[in-house]
Design an enzyme around this catalytic site. Structure first.
Site, PDB file in Angstrom:
ATOM      1  N   LYS A  49       0.810  -1.467   0.191  1.00  0.00           N
ATOM      2  CA  LYS A  49      -0.022   0.011  -0.265  1.00  0.00           C
ATOM      3  C   LYS A  49       0.428   1.206   0.311  1.00  0.00           C
ATOM      4  O   LYS A  49       0.210   2.019  -0.691  1.00  0.00           O
ATOM      5  CB  LYS A  49      -0.869  -0.123   1.258  1.00  0.00           C
ATOM      6  CG  LYS A  49      -2.320  -0.798   1.182  1.00  0.00           C
ATOM      7  CD  LYS A  49      -2.726  -1.701   2.364  1.00  0.00           C
ATOM      8  CE  LYS A  49      -3.679  -2.658   1.983  1.00  0.00           C
ATOM      9  NZ  LYS A  49      -5.103  -2.793   3.224  1.00  0.00           N
ATOM     10  N   GLN A  93      -4.379  -2.244   9.652  1.00  0.00           N
ATOM     11  CA  GLN A  93      -4.882  -3.259   8.457  1.00  0.00           C
ATOM     12  C   GLN A  93      -5.027  -3.890   9.677  1.00  0.00           C
ATOM     13  O   GLN A  93      -5.351  -4.267  11.048  1.00  0.00           O
ATOM     14  CB  GLN A  93      -3.047  -2.885   8.828  1.00  0.00           C
ATOM     15  CG  GLN A  93      -3.316  -4.583   7.942  1.00  0.00           C
ATOM     16  CD  GLN A  93      -3.529  -4.922   6.274  1.00  0.00           C
ATOM     17  OE1 GLN A  93      -3.340  -3.429   5.913  1.00  0.00           O
ATOM     18  NE2 GLN A  93      -3.880  -5.988   6.163  1.00  0.00           N
ATOM     19  N   ASP A 116     -11.340   3.262   3.926  1.00  0.00           N
ATOM     20  CA  ASP A 116     -11.413   1.183   3.282  1.00  0.00           C
ATOM     21  C   ASP A 116     -12.919   0.697   3.653  1.00  0.00           C
ATOM     22  O   ASP A 116     -13.497   0.202   3.147  1.00  0.00           O
ATOM     23  CB  ASP A 116     -10.748   0.734   4.866  1.00  0.00           C
ATOM     24  CG  ASP A 116     -10.052  -0.487   4.618  1.00  0.00           C
ATOM     25  OD1 ASP A 116      -9.726  -0.684   3.622  1.00  0.00           O
ATOM     26  OD2 ASP A 116      -9.021  -1.093   5.308  1.00  0.00           O
TER      27      ASP A 116
END
Ligand code: NAP
Length: 291
Positions: A49, A93, A116
């Site tokens: 990422k 994450q 997200d």
């Protein structure tokens, strides 16, 4: 049969975003990537990422709190990123260490920085078809793969295997949206679904997101089906240096000859997830900057 090349389509999106960011004057978009602990998959996802952000010209800040960080300290870290005017997007994450309430942490992220798309507000906006929200990255990557591969979903029967909040449910919500590029008829299946093969055999498009290696076999699909394999499963393989290989939820060798289009694993949905995270970050930047 066409193998849908997720790497190529993701690279196209990255190139588009790079051009968009290059044309921006002043401050560039910034994403905060929070990784707790050293889970090997998380280490590689966060690295990827960060690399993709750099390629596009998005600034990334990588924060690595220790695995011993508790719930309140982690939520405090999220609060400080929420309050930081230079941060446009926040990604925490998954998975978080045992003992941390992941849903509470995701819910703490400001909806306007939740790139997200896991917060209740963004899931609600998805259900309302409110375009100001951030659809979660893997489901929106699936939509993008389908549209850029020329698959017309309107009126087609899409069967989604899996009902998780990360993939199955939001994918179904996107597929059924009342707009061009969607308008599919959607069936969601799960572990309690009866007569699963009789349902999957009706699918014009089959989205498999169950986390069961090579579960979907040739006798579960109809000829001409479009298959999107979301699964990422490690299976032992002594011939590999790593000792394992990655397979999807679909038995690729058996199903591919019957399919009109199919995504491989790896190289299908996976790269799209990162590309869509970057797209959401640029969108968050624009919305926070007022356009
Ligand atoms: P999850 O939270 O474990 O959910 C799995 C879903 O599959 C559940 O709804 C479960 O049903 C259903 N299921 C399990 N076994 C089944 C069976 N035998 N028949 C029918 N349904 C079954 O998993 P997830 O987070 O959605 O992830 C699914 C897969 O996608 C995993 O392999 C994951 O690694 C992968 N993934 C890939 C990406 C990417 O970027 N490529 C991103 C996210 C996830 P119940 O609800 O009844 O338990």
């Amino acid at each position: 049969m066409e193998v849908i090349d997720g790497n190529r389509i993701a690279a196209e999106i990255v190139a588009e975003l790079k051009a968009e960011v290059a044309a921006m004057h002043g401050r560039k978009p910034c994403i905060a990537l929070v990784r707790v602990g050293d889970d090997p998959a998380s280490v590689s996802y966060v690295r990827k990422k960060g690399q993709t952000a750099a390629e596009i010209g998005i600034e990334s800040r990588i924060l690595l709190p220790p695995v011993t960080i508790g719930q309140s300290a982690l939520e405090g870290l999220v609060d400080s990123l929420n309050a930081d005017p230079m941060v446009d997007g926040i990604l925490v994450q998954s998975p978080l260490p045992a003992g941390i309430d992941e849903r509470a942490v995701f819910g703490r992220i400001s909806p306007e920085k939740d790139v997200d798309g896991f917060s209740p507000v963004n899931l609600g906006k998805l259900a309302q078809e409110d375009e100001t929200g951030f659809p979660s990255c893997t489901p929106s990557g699936i939509m993008e793969l389908l549209s850029r591969s020329g698959v017309n979903l309107e009126g087609r029967h899409v069967v989604v295997l899996g009902r998780s909040l990360i993939v199955g449910k939001p994918a179904a919500l996107l597929l059924v949206q009342k707009k061009a590029g969607a308008n599919a008829t959607v069936t969601i299946c799960h572990s309690k679904t009866a007569n699963l093969p009789s349902i999957t055999r009706q699918a014009d498009v089959l989205v498999a997101a169950i986390g069961r290696p090579e579960f979907v076999k040739a006798d579960m699909v109809k000829p001409g089906v479009v298959v999107i394999d979301v699964g990422v499963n490690r299976i032992p393989d002594a011939s590999r240096k790593s000792g394992y290989r990655l397979v999807g939820d679909v038995d690729f060798a058996g199903v591919a000859p019957l399919a009109s289009k199919i995504t491989p694993v790896p190289g299908g949905v996976g790269p799209m997830t990162v590309a869509m995270l970057m797209r959401n970050t640029v969108k968050a930047f624009r919305q926070r900057a007022g356009g």
